[in-house]
Design a protein around this motif. Structure first.
Motif, short mmCIF file in Angstrom:
data_model
loop_
_atom_site.label_atom_id
_atom_site.label_comp_id
_atom_site.label_asym_id
_atom_site.label_seq_id
_atom_site.Cartn_x
_atom_site.Cartn_y
_atom_site.Cartn_z
N THR A 196 51.59 -11.79 83.07
CA THR A 196 52.04 -10.51 82.53
C THR A 196 52.70 -9.68 83.62
N HIS A 197 53.19 -8.50 83.23
CA HIS A 197 53.80 -7.62 84.23
C HIS A 197 52.75 -7.06 85.19
N LYS A 198 51.46 -7.22 84.85
CA LYS A 198 50.36 -6.82 85.73
C LYS A 198 49.91 -7.97 86.62
N GLY A 199 50.56 -9.10 86.47
CA GLY A 199 50.14 -10.30 87.18
C GLY A 199 49.41 -11.24 86.23
N PRO A 200 48.99 -12.42 86.71
CA PRO A 200 48.19 -13.32 85.86
C PRO A 200 46.84 -12.67 85.53
N ILE A 201 46.50 -12.64 84.26
CA ILE A 201 45.22 -12.07 83.85
C ILE A 201 44.52 -13.04 82.89
N THR A 202 43.20 -12.90 82.83
CA THR A 202 42.39 -13.65 81.88
C THR A 202 41.49 -12.67 81.14
N LEU A 203 41.40 -12.83 79.83
CA LEU A 203 40.63 -11.91 78.98
C LEU A 203 39.15 -12.31 78.99
N TRP A 204 38.51 -12.06 80.11
CA TRP A 204 37.12 -12.48 80.29
C TRP A 204 36.18 -11.82 79.28
N GLU A 205 36.48 -10.60 78.82
CA GLU A 205 35.61 -9.93 77.86
C GLU A 205 35.49 -10.72 76.57
N THR A 206 36.53 -11.43 76.21
CA THR A 206 36.49 -12.26 75.01
C THR A 206 35.45 -13.37 75.15
N VAL A 207 35.35 -13.94 76.35
CA VAL A 207 34.34 -14.96 76.62
C VAL A 207 32.95 -14.34 76.56
#
Length: 358
Positions: A196-207
């Motif tokens: 993303t424009h914020k850098g690579p992210i992972t939606l850990w809250e979903t896990v």
């Protein structure tokens, strides 16, 4: 309700990679609203408003953020109703499979003030072209990075490694995946990670919201898929629901896997996107690589990973520039949109959705 988000599209080495086809299955949905309209017309605002109505009614809302700008929405899903509201404009086009019965279009362009926008035509064309140019650069950089990372994966892969991963997968399957039904389970797909424009992210809250037991797979070489693929197959064969999450840098490979009905997840973690909590179990996939193979390839691996990381950073910079151009484009439109009309449509859509049988 727990916070659940997935990306249904991603910026990848293959360009924009879409999973939105899953919303075109009339057997799984009773209502899909496809929003049409250009920049700044209120698509994301409409979806958030519908989502608030659904949450107030006690329904689970799964948010689908935009992979370029994760603060914006591309869709909301209402699993209990078999319903969705989706931005159906490019690049995440959704075509109706059962139009008039399941899917219906919502035209938000009617809330533009056409007369007021006419003098802005030149600026709108310029901003749109600037945004498109940025994305061309993004996909060139990601494409080059993807080739290097593919080379890294291929360099460390060996028969011995394949055997180790298969043996570990068999042990996990025997321990975790007890049969619960004669019929096959259901597979859903969604990106948990994105560039993303914020850098690579992972939606850990979903896990966190779906799994109390999390296997952390420490993986620097793209090896997780070889462990996760047989686990996914076994989970479906034993009747479990699975959420399969591709790797945005290699969409043909899995990076994460969630079994919500088992409160079980497998997540890929590394120095760039680490799992920040204490895992149920931690598997160091890097340590399974054959030592002789690693020693022979170490300089090449380090070079490829370093250059790939630099290319991803350039892609992120391109996404930042695209975001700035898109923000300027939306600002041109926003002052000439009847948002009260958009909100009235949102309330109408919510009312129709909430009248659906659960």
């Amino acid at each position: 309700m727990p916070n659940i988000q997935y990306f249904l599209g991603g910026n990848t080495p293959l360009g924009f990679y879409s999973l939105y086809h899953q919303l075109s299955d009339p057997a799984k949905h009773q209502a899909v609203y496809i929003l049409k309209g250009g920049a700044g017309c209120g698509k994301s605002s409409l979806m958030r408003r519908v989502g608030r109505h659904a949450q107030a009614a006690g329904l689970q809302v799964v948010e689908v953020p935009c992979s370029g700008d994760p603060d914006s929405l591309d869709a909301i899903l209402l699993p209990q109703l078999g319903a969705a509201v989706v931005d159906g404009t490019a690049p995440h086009v959704v075509e109706p499979a059962c139009a008039g019965v399941v899917e219906r279009y919502v035209d938000l362009s009617r809330f533009y003030s056409w007369e007021e926008l006419q003098p802005l035509k030149g600026d709108i064309i310029t901003m749109g072209a600037a945004c498109s140019a940025c994305y061309k650069r993004v996909y060139r950089c990601l494409g080059a990075a993807g080739e290097l990372l593919e080379d890294v994966h291929d360099r460390v892969t060996s028969d011995l490694l394949t055997q180790k991963l298969a043996r570990r997968a068999r042990g996990i399957i025997a321990r975790e995946l007890k049969p619960i039904a004669a019929a096959s389970g259901e597979e859903l797909q969604g990106f948990l990670s994105a560039v993303t424009h914020k850098g690579p992210i992972t939606l850990w809250e979903t896990v966190e919201s779906q799994a109390q037991r999390v296997y952390e797979l420490w993986d620097s070489y793209g090896l997780a898929h070889d462990l996760l693929a047989p686990i996914l197959s076994a989970g479906l064969a034993t009747g479990h629901q699975a959420v399969a999450c591709p790797d945005p840098m290699a969409p043909h490979r899995l990076a994460h896997l969630i079994f919500p009905d088992l409160s079980l997840a497998f997540v890929t973690s590394n120095a760039h996107t680490p799992w920040l909590h204490h895992p149920y179990r931690r598997l160091r996939l890097d340590a399974m690589v054959d030592r002789e193979v690693y020693r022979a390839s170490r300089p090449r691996l380090r070079f490829a990973q370093k250059v790939a990381q630099a290319l991803v950073e350039q892609a992120v910079d391109g996404l930042r520039q695209a975001k700035a151009a898109h923000d300027d484009l939306e600002a041109l439109y926003n002052a000439h949109v009847d948002f009260q009309g958009v909100y009235q449509v949102a309330d109408q859509v919510a009312e129709e959705l909430l009248s659906l049988p659960q």
